[in-house]
Each structure stands twice: as structure tokens, then as C-alpha cells.
Design a protein around this motif. Structure first.
Motif, PDB file in Angstrom:
ATOM      1  N   GLY A 180       0.798  -1.224   0.000  1.00 43.91           N
ATOM      2  CA  GLY A 180       0.000   0.000   0.000  1.00 43.91           C
ATOM      3  C   GLY A 180       0.827   1.268   0.000  1.00 43.91           C
ATOM      4  O   GLY A 180       0.269   2.362   0.084  1.00 43.91           O
ATOM      5  N   ALA A 181       2.146   1.144  -0.061  1.00 42.05           N
ATOM      6  CA  ALA A 181       3.022   2.322  -0.050  1.00 42.05           C
ATOM      7  C   ALA A 181       4.039   2.213  -1.183  1.00 42.05           C
ATOM      8  O   ALA A 181       5.248   2.296  -0.965  1.00 42.05           O
ATOM      9  CB  ALA A 181       3.716   2.458   1.294  1.00 42.05           C
ATOM     10  N   THR A 182       3.515   2.032  -2.397  1.00 39.06           N
ATOM     11  CA  THR A 182       4.371   1.804  -3.555  1.00 39.06           C
ATOM     12  C   THR A 182       5.324   2.965  -3.813  1.00 39.06           C
ATOM     13  O   THR A 182       6.517   2.763  -4.055  1.00 39.06           O
ATOM     14  CB  THR A 182       3.519   1.556  -4.808  1.00 39.06           C
ATOM     15  N   ILE A 183       4.803   4.192  -3.743  1.00 41.98           N
ATOM     16  CA  ILE A 183       5.634   5.348  -4.085  1.00 41.98           C
ATOM     17  C   ILE A 183       6.727   5.566  -3.042  1.00 41.98           C
ATOM     18  O   ILE A 183       7.884   5.843  -3.380  1.00 41.98           O
ATOM     19  CB  ILE A 183       4.764   6.608  -4.249  1.00 41.98           C
ATOM     20  N   THR A 184       6.384   5.428  -1.768  1.00 43.14           N
ATOM     21  CA  THR A 184       7.396   5.582  -0.719  1.00 43.14           C
ATOM     22  C   THR A 184       8.456   4.492  -0.831  1.00 43.14           C
ATOM     23  O   THR A 184       9.656   4.755  -0.710  1.00 43.14           O
ATOM     24  CB  THR A 184       6.753   5.539   0.675  1.00 43.14           C
ATOM     25  N   SER A 185       8.013   3.255  -1.071  1.00 41.05           N
ATOM     26  CA  SER A 185       8.957   2.142  -1.222  1.00 41.05           C
ATOM     27  C   SER A 185       9.885   2.378  -2.402  1.00 41.05           C
ATOM     28  O   SER A 185      11.095   2.153  -2.322  1.00 41.05           O
ATOM     29  CB  SER A 185       8.191   0.828  -1.410  1.00 41.05           C
ATOM     30  N   SER A 186       9.303   2.856  -3.503  1.00 36.81           N
ATOM     31  CA  SER A 186      10.106   3.175  -4.679  1.00 36.81           C
ATOM     32  C   SER A 186      11.085   4.305  -4.370  1.00 36.81           C
ATOM     33  O   SER A 186      12.221   4.314  -4.856  1.00 36.81           O
ATOM     34  CB  SER A 186       9.192   3.571  -5.839  1.00 36.81           C
ATOM     35  N   GLY A 187      10.642   5.249  -3.527  1.00 36.28           N
ATOM     36  CA  GLY A 187      11.518   6.351  -3.124  1.00 36.28           C
ATOM     37  C   GLY A 187      12.718   5.858  -2.345  1.00 36.28           C
ATOM     38  O   GLY A 187      13.829   6.354  -2.527  1.00 36.28           O
ATOM     39  N   VAL A 188      12.498   4.866  -1.469  1.00 40.03           N
ATOM     40  CA  VAL A 188      13.608   4.283  -0.708  1.00 40.03           C
ATOM     41  C   VAL A 188      14.579   3.583  -1.655  1.00 40.03           C
ATOM     42  O   VAL A 188      15.797   3.721  -1.544  1.00 40.03           O
ATOM     43  CB  VAL A 188      13.085   3.288   0.347  1.00 40.03           C
ATOM     44  N   SER A 189      14.028   2.836  -2.610  1.00 47.43           N
ATOM     45  CA  SER A 189      14.856   2.119  -3.580  1.00 47.43           C
ATOM     46  C   SER A 189      15.705   3.087  -4.393  1.00 47.43           C
ATOM     47  O   SER A 189      16.913   2.890  -4.573  1.00 47.43           O
ATOM     48  CB  SER A 189      13.970   1.284  -4.500  1.00 47.43           C
ATOM     49  N   THR A 190      15.079   4.149  -4.870  1.00 46.76           N
ATOM     50  CA  THR A 190      15.797   5.157  -5.658  1.00 46.76           C
ATOM     51  C   THR A 190      16.833   5.875  -4.802  1.00 46.76           C
ATOM     52  O   THR A 190      17.950   6.149  -5.258  1.00 46.76           O
ATOM     53  CB  THR A 190      14.810   6.171  -6.254  1.00 46.76           C
ATOM     54  N   MET A 191      16.461   6.194  -3.575  1.00 46.72           N
ATOM     55  CA  MET A 191      17.382   6.872  -2.663  1.00 46.72           C
ATOM     56  C   MET A 191      18.650   6.049  -2.461  1.00 46.72           C
ATOM     57  O   MET A 191      19.766   6.580  -2.531  1.00 46.72           O
ATOM     58  CB  MET A 191      16.700   7.117  -1.317  1.00 46.72           C
ATOM     59  N   LEU A 192      18.493   4.758  -2.222  1.00 43.52           N
ATOM     60  CA  LEU A 192      19.652   3.890  -2.030  1.00 43.52           C
ATOM     61  C   LEU A 192      20.514   3.848  -3.292  1.00 43.52           C
ATOM     62  O   LEU A 192      21.742   3.972  -3.226  1.00 43.52           O
ATOM     63  CB  LEU A 192      19.189   2.483  -1.667  1.00 43.52           C
TER      64      LEU A 192
END
Length: 220
Positions: A180-192
Motif C-alpha cells: 500500500g506504499a508503492t511510491i514511498t517504497s520506490s523512493g527508498v529504492s531510488t534513494m539507495l
């Protein structure tokens, strides 16, 4: 000369004087509080780094614990790498910053001495949704990263992907995204991915040297 208190001139002068007084008072208060504010910012940073190192500071003074464990700060370009000694083992802690769904996200990534194996992570956020994206700060999400590797077999820094369950990353290790938090999860992935790329040379050089030393020793 007596001003007419009902005139526009009086209103203007009165307003200007009040603005100046308030501005001066705010400047004085801000300057007086600045040292305390900076101390709080530093303490929060120290707590976050200890969190990435999986150190429980609840029963002690986090600033003192930090000073004992984190014994060096390396400058890498315009960035910093914190060096800790934890139970006789070297850990490298890298600061992270990125963007989530509603605002900034960030944190710290702790690596083992091989600069490849993730020891721990600690994330923070400005305004992610409670119960959804805000879960990036919780242990169940963070613990998934422990033991993962940021480099592939070719010694390239490829980070760790954050993906929905059932999806697979090519040439990367991965963890499960928050449901339910696709964009935030994607943000973490991109951040890393983005932040680790900026440290690529730092992460590779000593590791390669270590491999060469191991190779020489094995030949002798």
C-alpha cells in the motif's frame, strides 16, 4: 508637533515601529536558542547513526555512546562517511537523502568492513502516510536489509532493490516493498541507488585492494 492618532501617517509609523520591535525580539530569541537547536540536531543525527548500527541507547546517554563507538569521519568529496568500531569490527555509515510520496526521506546505511554487506539501516521521513509509507522507520521493514549486498558479482555497486512481493530485480538483491506504499517504497529504492552511486569509488577501492591482498596471501 503632535501626531493625529487617527491619521494614516500615525498608523504607518506605529506599524513600522511594532514590526521593527518584533523583528528584533525574534532575532534575539533565535540567536539565544541557536546553540540548543544545533545541539538537538546533532543529538538526533547521533541517535539515527546509532540506530543504523543497531545500538540500543535507551538506557544510557546516546551522545556518550556515539562518541565511544564512532571514532572517525571521512570526507569524500562534499559528503561524509562515519567510521565506527563495534565489538572490534569496523562499520562504515553512509548518510542517505531522497524523496518519498509527500516529502523528504533519509537515513543512514551501515556497512560491514567489506563495504558490501549491509549491517543495518535507519530511515526517517518528513510526512509519509501513517500506517503506510511511514512504516519505513519500523524494524520489520528495516531488518530486511540486514545481510544484503550492495555490489554484484562483477564488483559493481548496484544497491538493493525494494520491490513488491513476487517481482524480481535483475542482478540485484532485493527486499519486499511496504504493501500500500508503492511510491514511498520506490523512493527508498531510488534513494539507495542514487546515494550509493555517489560513493561508488569509495565503496570499491579498498574492497578491491583487500581482495588483491587475500589473493597474494593465498598464493604464498
Amino acid at each position: 508637533m503632535k501626531l493625529n492618532t487617527n491619521s494614516n501617517l500615525y498608523t504607518f509609523i506605529y506599524s513600522a515601529v511594532m514590526v521593527i520591535i518584533v523583528a528584533v525580539l525574534l532575532a534575539v530569541v533565535s540567536q539565544a536558542l541557536a546553540p540548543k537547536q544545533q545541539a538537538n540536531i546533532l543529538l538526533d543525527k547521533q541517535k539515527q547513526i546509532l540506530g543504523a548500527l543497531k545500538v540500543d541507547y535507551s538506557a544510557g546517554n546516546p551522545a556518550e555512546i556515539y562518541m565511544v563507538l564512532v571514532n572517525d569521519t571521512l570526507t569524500y568529496g562534499d559528503k561524509e562517511v562515519y567510521v565506527a568500531n563495534l565489538n572490534g569490527e569496523t562499520k562504515y555509515i553512509l548518510p542517505l537523502s531522497g524523496k518519498g510520496l509527500w516529502g523528504g526521506i533519509g537515513g543512514y546505511l551501515a556497512l560491514d568492513a567489506d563495504k558490501n554487506t549491509i549491517y543495518g539501516v535507519n530511515f526517517n521521513h518528513e510526512s509519509e502516510t501513517p500506517g503506510l509509507g511511514a512504516k519505513i522507520v519500523e524494524l520489520p521493514f528495516r531488518e530486511q536489509f540486514e545481510g544484503k549486498h550492495i555490489r554484484n558479482a562483477a564488483n559493481e555497486v548496484v544497491s538493493v532493490a525494494v520491490l513488491k512481493a513476487g517481482k524480481h530485480a535483475e542482478g540485484q538483491e532485493q527486499v519486499d516493498a511496504i504493501s500500500g506504499a508503492t511510491i514511498t517504497s520506490s523512493g527508498v529504492s531510488t534513494m539507495l541507488e542514487v546515494n550509493l552511486a555517489e560513493y561508488e569509488e569509495f565503496l570499491k577501492v579498498e574492497s578491491n585492494e583487500g581482495k588483491e591482498e587475500d589473493h597474494v596471501e593465498s598464493e604464498n
